[in-house]
Design a protein around this motif. Structure first.
Motif, PDB file in Angstrom:
ATOM      1  N   ALA A 127       0.702  -1.163  -0.138  1.00 14.85           N
ATOM      2  CA  ALA A 127      -0.003   0.076   0.035  1.00 14.85           C
ATOM      3  C   ALA A 127       0.880   1.297   0.017  1.00 14.85           C
ATOM      4  O   ALA A 127       0.473   2.349  -0.658  1.00 14.85           O
ATOM      5  N   SER A 130       2.273   1.568  -3.487  1.00 17.74           N
ATOM      6  CA  SER A 130       1.197   1.796  -4.395  1.00 17.74           C
ATOM      7  C   SER A 130       0.731   3.188  -4.346  1.00 17.74           C
ATOM      8  O   SER A 130       0.076   3.662  -5.354  1.00 17.74           O
ATOM      9  N   SER A 135      -4.073   2.400  -4.404  1.00 16.56           N
ATOM     10  CA  SER A 135      -4.442   1.391  -3.174  1.00 16.56           C
ATOM     11  C   SER A 135      -5.797   1.404  -3.029  1.00 16.56           C
ATOM     12  O   SER A 135      -6.826   0.329  -3.032  1.00 16.56           O
TER      13      SER A 135
END
Length: 422
Positions: A127, A130, A135
């Motif tokens: 996460a 990203s 996410s």
């Protein structure tokens, strides 16, 4: 004043102003009774809520008609007297979806109104790397897949709860500050709703530790303990605090940020920007650095896999890994003693990787806790390892949805169409 109105006044709620509102409120009272007990007779419900027995009979009949309750048998009370027909929470056609997005994974837990699991899975996901946009897009895909799977299983979701390691503005569904994710002022509820498109449902967002604490309180190793603290054990460390059987939220809903207790002013810099926070001593990243040589094995994002890797080293008797676990265990006990001195819980339940490595961490943590807690003789406190795994927060998120449905039965009161008579 009727018994119905007395019951509502005792609970602190505003008295209903219409028959429809009163009926919904009374249905909620009955549903809470069924949620909190394996089964209840109509007489038991009437005695507990203060509602008239005839009113309870009518309400139970409606819940049975809508398949939100089911008959479960006969209860015999005493040697004489009429047997009582018991009912239990049902709602197999009503679903609740819980999600957790954390530094290295997304967890999913979907259940029906009675808490029966329908969908459960965990997905490794970066996460941080990203970023918030990707996410949320990924979270929307995972949620959409879970919604479809739940519908196929016959438990149509009525809402989504999302757990995040963050300070959360629950009323607006906004992640105010998530230092480990590097998210700030993110309108997660609105963006997830948009990502789901035609599959969108009401979305509620809350702190992961708060939701995990609720899951522990309702179905964990210390279920029903009125004074307890839950500690997450991932890259970061959060706390959910139960006092008198209720979640302690604080003035703005931001309580429980125990991972940022300053325990070492000369320590490493934390993701929050400060130095020496407790999570820099006991977070999974800290243990990984101390236990594993740099560059050993592949870079594993999923915390369960990383914890399993460290557990293998401990089981094999690796001295470096054992020293690291002992050090983290002592820091865990030191921080736990601060929490215990502040809130006087009976038990501190540890989840995530703390639970996975409990046999190596908790003896050191308990010894330090007992050394540092002021009231240890008058009121003992102990560590306990969660048995809910890394999915505790997603379970709690689903439980939050169920609580909202029970508090407002109008969200699920539309009866299913009856089959045509032959």
């Amino acid at each position: 004043m009727t018994q119905e109105h007395q019951a509502r006044a005792i609970g602190g709620a505003v008295s209903p102003t219409s028959n429809t509102t009163m009926r919904k409120s009374n249905l909620s009272l009955v549903l809470r009774q069924l949620r909190d007990h394996a089964s209840r007779s109509r007489a038991d419900i009437a005695d507990s809520t203060g509602l008239h027995r005839a009113t309870v009979s009518n309400l139970v009949a409606e819940l049975l008609d809508r398949r939100l309750a089911r008959e479960v048998g006969i209860e015999h009370v005493g040697a004489v007297g009429r047997p009582r027909r018991a009912v239990a929470l049902h709602g197999a056609h009503v679903g609740a979806l819980g999600l957790e997005i954390n530094v290295g994974h997304i967890s999913v837990y979907g259940c029906d109104l009675s808490g029966r699991a329908v969908v459960e899975r965990s997905i490794g996901f970066d996460a941080v790397g990203s970023g918030p946009e990707r996410s949320l897009r990924r979270l929307g895909i995972v949620a959409g897949e879970a919604i479809k799977a739940m519908r196929q299983a016959g438990a149509v979701p009525a809402g989504i709860g999302v757990a995040v390691p963050a300070l959360v503005d629950v009323a607006r569904g906004v992640v105010a500050l998530a230092p480990n994710l590097e998210w700030y002022d993110l309108p997660l509820a609105d963006q997830l709703t948009e990502a789901l498109g035609p599959l969108s449902l009401p979305v509620t967002v809350d702190n992961d530790a708060n939701l995990a604490a609720l899951a522990e309180y309702t179905s964990g190793v210390a279920a029903g303990t009125p004074h307890m603290v839950y500690l997450t054990g991932e890259v970061g460390v959060g706390g959910g605090i139960i006092i008198d059987g209720r979640l302690l939220r604080g003035a703005d809903g931001f309580s429980g940020e125990v991972g940022h207790l300053p325990v070492d002013p000369a320590g490493e810099r934390c993701g929050c920007g400060r130095r020496g926070c407790w999570e820099t001593k006991v977070g999974l990243e800290a243990l990984t650095r101390a236990a594993l040589p740099e560059g050993s094995g592949p870079h594993v994002l999923d915390p369960e896999e990383r914890a399993a890797q460290i557990a293998a080293g401990l089981a094999a008797g690796d001295p470096r890994t054992h020293d690291a676990a002992a050090q983290v265990g002592r820091w865990l006990g030191l921080g736990g003693s601060i929490v215990a001195n502040l809130f006087n819980p009976r038990v501190i339940v540890v989840g995530g990787y703390f639970a996975t490595l409990a046999e190596w961490l908790l003896p050191h943590a308990q010894a330090e806790l007992e050394r540092l807690v002021v009231a240890r003789q008058a009121g003992p406190c102990w560590f306990a390892a969660s048995d809910l795994g890394f999915g505790a927060a997603s379970r709690g998120a689903a439980s939050m949805v169920i609580s909202r449905l029970i508090d407002d039965p109008s969200m699920i009161m539309t009866p299913l169409p009856r089959p045509a008579a032959p």
